[in-house]
Design an enzyme around this catalytic site. Structure first.
Site, mmCIF file in Angstrom:
data_model
loop_
_atom_site.group_PDB
_atom_site.id
_atom_site.type_symbol
_atom_site.label_atom_id
_atom_site.label_comp_id
_atom_site.label_asym_id
_atom_site.label_seq_id
_atom_site.Cartn_x
_atom_site.Cartn_y
_atom_site.Cartn_z
ATOM 1 N N ASN A 166 -2.008 34.354 -35.972
ATOM 2 C CA ASN A 166 -1.204 33.698 -36.997
ATOM 3 C C ASN A 166 0.199 33.338 -36.520
ATOM 4 O O ASN A 166 0.661 32.208 -36.684
ATOM 5 C CB ASN A 166 -1.090 34.592 -38.234
ATOM 6 C CG ASN A 166 -2.434 34.863 -38.874
ATOM 7 O OD1 ASN A 166 -3.253 35.569 -38.295
ATOM 8 N ND2 ASN A 166 -2.677 34.315 -40.037
ATOM 9 N N LYS A 168 1.374 29.501 -36.084
ATOM 10 C CA LYS A 168 2.096 28.984 -37.246
ATOM 11 C C LYS A 168 3.616 29.077 -37.200
ATOM 12 O O LYS A 168 4.298 28.365 -37.932
ATOM 13 C CB LYS A 168 1.626 29.733 -38.506
ATOM 14 C CG LYS A 168 0.173 29.499 -38.865
ATOM 15 C CD LYS A 168 -0.169 30.293 -40.125
ATOM 16 C CE LYS A 168 -1.598 30.062 -40.569
ATOM 17 N NZ LYS A 168 -1.904 30.842 -41.805
ATOM 18 N N SER A 227 6.092 41.489 -43.345
ATOM 19 C CA SER A 227 5.390 42.224 -44.394
ATOM 20 C C SER A 227 4.978 43.612 -43.902
ATOM 21 O O SER A 227 5.832 44.432 -43.565
ATOM 22 C CB SER A 227 4.197 41.390 -44.888
ATOM 23 O OG SER A 227 3.692 41.899 -46.094
ATOM 24 N N ASP A 248 9.345 35.109 -53.369
ATOM 25 C CA ASP A 248 8.219 35.897 -52.870
ATOM 26 C C ASP A 248 7.623 36.676 -54.046
ATOM 27 O O ASP A 248 8.314 37.478 -54.687
ATOM 28 C CB ASP A 248 8.739 36.862 -51.794
ATOM 29 C CG ASP A 248 7.644 37.601 -51.060
ATOM 30 O OD1 ASP A 248 6.620 37.927 -51.686
ATOM 31 O OD2 ASP A 248 7.832 37.866 -49.859
ATOM 32 N N HIS A 296 6.338 34.134 -49.427
ATOM 33 C CA HIS A 296 5.910 35.156 -48.454
ATOM 34 C C HIS A 296 5.187 34.554 -47.250
ATOM 35 O O HIS A 296 4.677 35.278 -46.419
ATOM 36 C CB HIS A 296 4.989 36.147 -49.175
ATOM 37 C CG HIS A 296 4.816 37.477 -48.495
ATOM 38 N ND1 HIS A 296 5.827 38.409 -48.400
ATOM 39 C CD2 HIS A 296 3.741 38.043 -47.875
ATOM 40 C CE1 HIS A 296 5.388 39.493 -47.760
ATOM 41 N NE2 HIS A 296 4.140 39.294 -47.430
#
Length: 275
Positions: free
Chosen positions: A63, A67, A136, A213, A246
């Site tokens: 990811n 990204k 996160s 978020d 988020h």
């Protein structure tokens, strides 16, 4: 099974290379993948400092690499990016103590095994100069690992980290399963608790948090960490970003600031090949 990493893919980007590797982890008892972004080498003997990126609950090692867009500034600053898998999935970057989850030893994998694998197999990486970041669940991992290993990492940053897992549903669910019911054990993996214990922090902790978020008030609780840092006199830059959520759109927007934050702490005297 061979622990030596095998390259499974590679692509050139901003003069350097994204490379994905697979290896067997004795620490975790399973196969693991990880990505390394190698910036362009200014000379054959050059060694790059390392920025570890720890991803979130639903992510893999791919990811961030696909990204975030972090490679552009990592190339110009001369920092190698290392993105391990989150497997065993949703491991919260801790060492589980409960028998059912005995292979969930992500803390040891990130802090001990992976740097050893990198230093033994990639001559262009200088794992003695390292910083750590994450998002996160990975932001939780980055903060707790940094605070407990201030001698190993030059700096830390995080996007929307779970900073007080003892007091949020995600953290409580993970901790009761992985660590059992003794809350004193939970405190060892809670950044808000750890900050009073490991507060000899010289580099400012950087956290970006989106104000839109949806997990902000129930799961992430950045103000709890901010209060703990204030009480412990630990330097913290908590930036609440209006309108951001988020997602990786949020990360991509501010990732350049984080890479430069770490570049400064890594104290580099590096002249980039591609400005």
């Amino acid at each position: 099974m061979e622990a030596k990493p095998t390259e499974i893919s590679g692509s050139k980007m901003f003069g350097g290379y994204n490379k994905r590797f697979k290896h067997f982890s004795p620490t975790l008892g399973c196969s693991m993948t990880f990505h390394v972004y190698f910036p362009p080498l200014p000379s054959p003997s050059h060694k790059f400092p390392v920025l570890y990126w720890l991803s979130g609950l639903s992510c893999t090692d791919e990811n961030f690499i696909i990204k975030s867009g972090a490679q552009r500034v990592a190339s110009s600053e001369g920092i190698a990016l290392v993105a391990p898998d989150t497997s065993p999935s949703a491991g919260f970057y801790l060492n589980a103590t409960q028998e059912k989850w005995k292979n969930w030893q992500m803390y040891d994998y990130v802090v001990k095994e992976l740097p050893k694998v990198l230093s033994e197999n990639f001559a262009q990486l200088d794992t003695s100069r390292a910083s750590i970041s994450g998002h996160s669940m990975g932001g939780h991992g980055a903060l707790t690992i940094y605070l407990k290993n201030l001698d190993k990492y030059k700096s830390v940053s995080a996007f929307a980290p779970i900073v007080n897992p003892m007091n949020c549903p995600w953290g409580q669910k993970a901790f009761i399963n992985y660590l059992g019911g003794n809350k004193a054990d939970w405190e060892e993996y809670d950044a808000t608790c750890l900050i009073s214990k490991f507060n000899d922090v010289s580099a400012t902790i950087l956290i970006d948090q989106g104000e839109d978020d949806k997990f902000l008030h129930d799961q992430l609780l950045p103000h709890k960490f901010e209060e703990a840092c204030k009480n412990a006199k630990v330097p913290l830059l908590l930036r609440l970003q209006p309108g951001y959520d988020h997602s990786y759109y949020f990360i991509a927007t501010f990732i350049d600031h984080h890479i430069r934050h770490h570049a400064q702490a890594l104290n580099m005297c590096f002249k980039p090949l591609h400005p």
